[in-house]
Structures are given as C-alpha cells and as structure tokens.
Design a protein around this motif. Sequence first.
Motif, PDB file in Angstrom:
ATOM      1  N   VAL A 117       0.846  -1.195   0.000  1.00 21.47           N
ATOM      2  CA  VAL A 117       0.000   0.000   0.000  1.00 21.47           C
ATOM      3  C   VAL A 117       0.883   1.246   0.000  1.00 21.47           C
ATOM      4  N   GLY A 118       1.907   1.246   0.862  1.00 20.18           N
ATOM      5  CA  GLY A 118       2.825   2.374   0.903  1.00 20.18           C
ATOM      6  C   GLY A 118       3.593   2.543  -0.390  1.00 20.18           C
ATOM      7  N   LEU A 119       4.018   1.427  -0.990  1.00 22.47           N
ATOM      8  CA  LEU A 119       4.783   1.507  -2.237  1.00 22.47           C
ATOM      9  C   LEU A 119       3.944   2.108  -3.362  1.00 22.47           C
ATOM     10  N   MET A 120       2.672   1.714  -3.461  1.00 21.89           N
ATOM     11  CA  MET A 120       1.801   2.253  -4.503  1.00 21.89           C
ATOM     12  C   MET A 120       1.583   3.763  -4.332  1.00 21.89           C
ATOM     13  N   SER A 124       7.163  11.032  -0.047  1.00 14.16           N
ATOM     14  CA  SER A 124       7.431   9.639  -0.387  1.00 14.16           C
ATOM     15  C   SER A 124       8.003   8.874   0.797  1.00 14.16           C
ATOM     16  N   SER A 125       8.664   9.570   1.729  1.00 17.57           N
ATOM     17  CA  SER A 125       9.250   8.850   2.869  1.00 17.57           C
ATOM     18  C   SER A 125       8.177   8.219   3.733  1.00 17.57           C
ATOM     19  N   ASN A 126       7.012   8.868   3.837  1.00 19.03           N
ATOM     20  CA  ASN A 126       5.910   8.251   4.572  1.00 19.03           C
ATOM     21  C   ASN A 126       5.493   6.948   3.915  1.00 19.03           C
ATOM     22  N   GLU A 127       5.364   6.970   2.584  1.00 18.99           N
ATOM     23  CA  GLU A 127       4.904   5.782   1.872  1.00 18.99           C
ATOM     24  C   GLU A 127       5.994   4.717   1.814  1.00 18.99           C
ATOM     25  N   ILE A 128       7.237   5.139   1.535  1.00 20.78           N
ATOM     26  CA  ILE A 128       8.328   4.168   1.501  1.00 20.78           C
ATOM     27  C   ILE A 128       8.564   3.609   2.903  1.00 20.78           C
ATOM     28  N   GLY A 129       8.401   4.469   3.912  1.00 19.11           N
ATOM     29  CA  GLY A 129       8.511   3.985   5.284  1.00 19.11           C
ATOM     30  C   GLY A 129       7.468   2.929   5.594  1.00 19.11           C
ATOM     31  N   ALA A 130       6.255   3.109   5.059  1.00 15.63           N
ATOM     32  CA  ALA A 130       5.222   2.098   5.240  1.00 15.63           C
ATOM     33  C   ALA A 130       5.614   0.795   4.551  1.00 15.63           C
TER      34      ALA A 130
END
Length: 458
Positions: free
Chosen positions: A65-68, A398-404
Amino acid sequence: MPTVPTDDPSPAPVKRDAYAAFRSPDYRSYAISGFVSNLGRQMLGVALGYEIFQRTHSATALGLVGLMGALPIIFLSIPAGITADRFNRKGIILATQLLSALTSIGLTILALEHVAVPSVGPLAASTRALYVVAGWFGEKTSVVFEPALPLMYVLLFLNGISRAFGWAARSALFPNLVPRAALSNAVMWNSSTFELTCVVGPAISGLAIAQFGVANVYATDATFALIGLLCILPIHAPQVMPESHPHPLRDLFTGLRFVTDNKIILATITLDLFAVLLGGALALLPIFADQILHVGAVGLGWLRAAPSLGAVIMAFVLAHRPPLRQAGDAMLLAVAGFGAATIVFGLSRNFALSFVALAMTGACDNISVVVRHTLVQLLTPDAMRGRVSAVNNIFIGSSNEIGAFESGITAALFGPVISVVGGGVGTILVVLATAWKWPQLRSIGPLQPKEKTPPIVD
C-alpha cells in the motif's frame, strides 16, 4: 555560505496574533478545503489498512500500500512542481480533487459485498505475483490474495498521482494567500488543521467501519473530496508568472539544485526524510491492533488518531507561545523524541501506554514540521516554490509511503515489534548524524520574519 535565520534585534511585538493567517478570506477557504479533504483521506487510510489486512492477513500487502502511494510521488513530484510554476495552481488543485474523488468511488465499488472480481487475464497474473512477492519475505502460508487486490493497488497509484500534483500546487499557492508576516502562522495552522483531521478522521473511521463497513467510509471520502473542490472555487490568488527558460527541460532539476545548494533546507529535509522512513509505525497499526493489543477496528481508529492528537495539542502550544528562540536545536530534539516515543510504542503491550507513546510521536513531529516548512517557504523565491515544494514532496511525502513499505517488509521478515523498535533506534542515530554533518542547523534562531525583510543573513 548558506543563509540561516538569526536573532532579530528589533523589539518583540506586544501581542502575538495566534490567528493571523485566518484574517485572509482566501486562506480561510483554502484551510477549509484542506481540512475537509484530509478528513476524508484519513478516514480512507484507516479503512484501507483494515480491509487489506482482514482480506489478506499479510504484512507484505500492507507494505505494498505504501509503495503504490510512493511511486507517483517519487517519479512525478518534479513534473508536478514544474506544472505548479507554469500553470494555474488553483486549476491544478481542482483537477486533483476530482481525481481523488473518482479513485475513492472505485474503492467503494470494489468493497461492496456483492461485487465479485473475476480472476482472469492480468488480474490472475497479478494475484500470482503477489503470492510470489509475499513468499520472498517469509509469508508462504496463511495469506490470501483476491483478484480485487491488484485493482485496489491501481486505484491507490492513481490517488498517489493526485497527491503529487495537488500537494505541489497547494504548497505553492498558500504563501500568496497571507501577508509575509503571517507566513509562519499559516504554516503552523496548515500543520495543525491537517493533524486535527488525523485525530478526528481515524476515530470516526474506526467507529464507521464497525457500524457501517469500509465501503461507506470510501464513499464518505469521495464526498469530502468533492466538498473540498467546491471550497477552492472562491479563492482569488494571482498566478505567478513563470521564469523564462529557452529549454523547459532544465526546470526538471532547478528545484533539486536549489535544495542541494542551500544546506539549511537540505539538512532539514534529510533529517525529516530518514526519521519518517525509519520511525514510522502507522503502517503496522492494523497488526498491533489485531494481534498484539487486541483492540479491534475501534481501537485501531484511536491508535491512528493518537499521533495527530499529540500534534494538535503541540500546535496550540506553539500558536500561543513566543516563537522558538533556537528552532534548529528544537527540531533536533523533537526528532530524537519522536524516535524515543516510537521505541516505547514498539515495546508496549498496554493500550493506554501505546496511545500516549503515539501521541508523543505526533507532538514531536509537529515541531519538526513547523520548522522545516517555514524554512523552506522563507528561503525559496516565489517563482520557484512549486519546484522546491516538489523536491520537498519527493523526500518527505514519499518517505511516509516508503517507510510504510519498509515497515511492512521488515515486519514480514522479523516481526512487527523488531520493525518498530529498530526504526526508533535508527531515528535517534539519524539525529546524531545530522547534527554532526550540518552543524549550522543548530545556529537557526527564531523563524518569525518581518513583513518586508525576513531575519535572514548571508
């Protein structure tokens, strides 16, 4: 030599206007739009994580989900910044609000119980690929991937596109809606209203999931996105004329060069990037709520709300106290506190302690956000704000999503507790490394500028 804010020798104002930004009607419309849109998005985030984990029982699926969400931000933020500097920012926001509403309508349809997605063609191949990816990270059994899941990821990717372009346009637009002297106040209230939605949205979402199901939550987000669109319509903001370049492709890296040349902006962005990348625990909250704390959907909603509750409380403290005298030191201490609170959450087995620890992460994060956003706006020429905001979005958004994604993968490999605690330790190490690499960060003084001449010197 990079420019840094320094102590302003002029006398402090007699009375601080905690609501200076809201004196502008255009900013009020902007803030209401952001509040309503983010409220729906926060509700959607809780419902999405809950539904995917309940459907799949997979930490890898949560990580994807984070990557998308991250991929569009990484690859499209710079083009989005150029667009915000060359075209009508208000129009861009309207278009992205509409796209966000359409993606939520798609999620609503997929979540309806009577909708069956056939496992054929690309969907069947995508489902098989998900099983392979989960197997790479140790999830070989007890995971279930349905044909609807790849479609959900496609919709999340489209939603990420709307976020990339909408965020750049909003960040470039709002400084023109308030007087310069109220800019720091506007940044603080942007962060505060966002965090308030992160308190109210998840709490409401948890209750709504339990009572009405996830499809109704997705439909609510679509409705709120359209309301946010309507709130943008009355805004009257001048469109900044773009700089002329003989070769427009040079714009692709203009913002990046500006950030790398300004060591203060680079240091603050780098600090926030790695702190969020390593210290984020929100992606794993469905696992903690279900398997560790055993609090269900309602408890999940409250856990998601906790960081923002802490951020809102901190925002009101910052609004009603004098400006930070040493903003650089405050930012470093706040990010270190974020890491320490993350460690406490990872080790906790008590719901109340976990809630307080998450609230502390939000309080510390809000200090960092106010310092970083104010510095970026003060040190960036208006004609470049779209591109610089885009670079900021690549690193921070993106760090929030990549962190996820990172949290989901490390949780699949080592378990959720090690993933969260290790991230908290890593955040503290990043603070120490940043303070050593960029010692000028500690020299940043107050962030309150004068109306015409900000307290910045060479």
